[in-house]
Design an enzyme around this catalytic site. Structure first.
Site, short mmCIF file in Angstrom:
data_model
loop_
_atom_site.label_atom_id
_atom_site.label_comp_id
_atom_site.label_asym_id
_atom_site.label_seq_id
_atom_site.Cartn_x
_atom_site.Cartn_y
_atom_site.Cartn_z
N LYS A 63 -46.31 2.77 -40.92
CA LYS A 63 -46.99 2.89 -39.62
C LYS A 63 -47.70 4.23 -39.55
O LYS A 63 -47.37 5.16 -40.29
CB LYS A 63 -45.99 2.76 -38.48
CG LYS A 63 -44.85 3.77 -38.48
CD LYS A 63 -45.18 5.09 -37.87
CE LYS A 63 -44.41 6.22 -38.47
NZ LYS A 63 -44.85 7.54 -38.03
N GLU A 83 -33.10 6.58 -37.70
CA GLU A 83 -34.03 7.66 -37.36
C GLU A 83 -33.29 8.86 -36.80
O GLU A 83 -33.62 10.00 -37.12
CB GLU A 83 -35.00 7.18 -36.27
CG GLU A 83 -36.13 6.33 -36.76
CD GLU A 83 -37.28 7.20 -37.21
OE1 GLU A 83 -37.46 7.30 -38.44
OE2 GLU A 83 -37.97 7.77 -36.37
N ASP A 139 -41.48 5.16 -33.77
CA ASP A 139 -41.66 4.81 -35.19
C ASP A 139 -40.90 3.53 -35.56
O ASP A 139 -41.46 2.62 -36.17
CB ASP A 139 -41.20 5.96 -36.09
CG ASP A 139 -42.11 7.18 -35.96
OD1 ASP A 139 -43.22 7.02 -35.44
OD2 ASP A 139 -41.70 8.28 -36.36
#
Ligand code: MEV
Length: 344
Positions: A13, A141, A152
């Site tokens: 991404k 994360e 994200d």
């Protein structure tokens, strides 16, 4: 236990606009790329669970029996929503890591161990359940970045193009398949440290930094509006607006203190070819994106890529709006992906 090989993938991404500002409650626009990370889960009968992350040079294995003997009660009955600092400390013990643990390879091992132990413990693997996947990904994360906004993991789970603000997600309808270059400066950086530095700058100079964050918010909203218009009928003028937004945001991000000489170089090189670039993600090195207008001729794109490679950067030509996390059958895989997996 799995009875056969399970292949899953999730898209890479980039954040189009809103990085750092999103940590402070502003809007971010994030898009999934047609560059995917593949994961092959393969049953073994050697009593071991192995982790092989070839891109970052991690290869580890643990005895399943010894992992099963671990007292994992410290993980509680979490459903992907409750990682604490104590969890991370205990995981370091399991991995045999010392106190100081900032090496990305080690952080990746810790994230894997956390997910493996927690998912085994809760006995739930519902690959169709995107909410759950997203929650687990968020915890991964957190192991690595400390206090991420969640943008994200959300965009890699759902794919497409997302507007994200304070945990509220909406998908952009029919985002245009913009072509971009994704450029890795290969300068290592810590997202956690960069996010903390922006926070300190905001506290030190609130009247200066808060308007920057508000302006980045406005850039994200304007970009969302333009992408919406482009879904119906993209025009050259739309691309000019996107380029202006990229330039303004890049300057704001520099003012927030998350620029880097390598990113300045990246922008200079692409400007020489009439293209517009900004950092994407945390900054301080890391990656940048360059918008490729549809009117560009192939030789111009190739020349830009060569110039960027000449600076020592890695460069991929890709497009935005890829599907989110997906399961694959071996036969549906691209030959190059299959080859890559077979060579492991
Ligand atoms: C990192 O990819 C994006 C940041 O905004 C941090 C976050 O959102 O957690 C810098």
């Amino acid at each position: 236990m799995l009875s056969e090989v399970l292949l899953v993938s999730a898209p890479g991404k980039v954040i189009l606009h809103g990085e750092h500002a999103v940590v402070h409650g502003k809007v971010a626009l994030a898009v999934a790329l047609n560059l995917r990370t593949f994961l092959r889960l393969q049953p073994h009968s050697n009593g071991k669970v192995g982790l092989n992350l070839p891109n970052i040079g991690v290869r580890r294995a643990w005895d399943v029996a010894s992992l099963q003997l671990l007292d994992t009660s410290f993980l509680g009955h979490s459903d992907g929503a409750a990682l604490t600092a104590e969890h991370v400390e205990k995981l370091k013990d399991v991995a045999g890591f010392s106190e100081d643990c900032v090496d990305p390879k080690r952080l990746a091992v810790l994230a894997f161990l956390y997910l493996y132990l927690s998912i085994c413990r809760s006995q739930r693997w519902t690959e169709e359940n995107l909410e759950l996947i997203n929650k687990w990904a968020f915890q991964g994360e957190r192991v690595i970045h400390g206090n991420p906004s969640g943008v994200d993991n959300a965009v890699s789970t759902w794919g497409g193009a997302l507007r994200y603000q304070q945990g509220k997600i909406s998908s952009l309808k029919r985002p245009p398949a913009l072509k971009i270059l994704l450029i890795n400066t290969k300068v290592p950086r810590s997202t956690k440290a960069l996010v903390a530095n922006v926070r300190s700058r905001l506290l030190k100079f609130p009247d200066i930094v808060a308007p920057l964050l508000t302006s980045i918010d406005a850039i994200s909203l304007e970009c969302e509006r333009v992408l919406g218009e482009m879904a119906a009928a993209p025009t050259p003028e739309h691309y000019l607006v996107l380029e202006e937004l990229i330039d303004m945001n890049q300057h704001h991000l520099n003012a927030l203190g998350v620029g880097h000489a390598s990113l300045d170089r990246l922008c200079q090189v692409t400007t020489a070819y009439g293209l517009h670039s900004k950092l994407t993600g945390a900054g301080g090195g890391g990656c940048g994106i360059t918008l490729l207008r549809p009117d560009l001729e192939r030789p111009e794109v190739e020349a830009t890529k060569r110039a960027l490679s000449g600076c020592g950067f890695d460069c991929w030509e890709t497009s935005i709006g890829a599907p989110g996390v997906s399961v694959h059958t071996a036969t549906s895989l691209d030959a190059s992906v299959q080859q890559g997996l077979d060579s492991l």
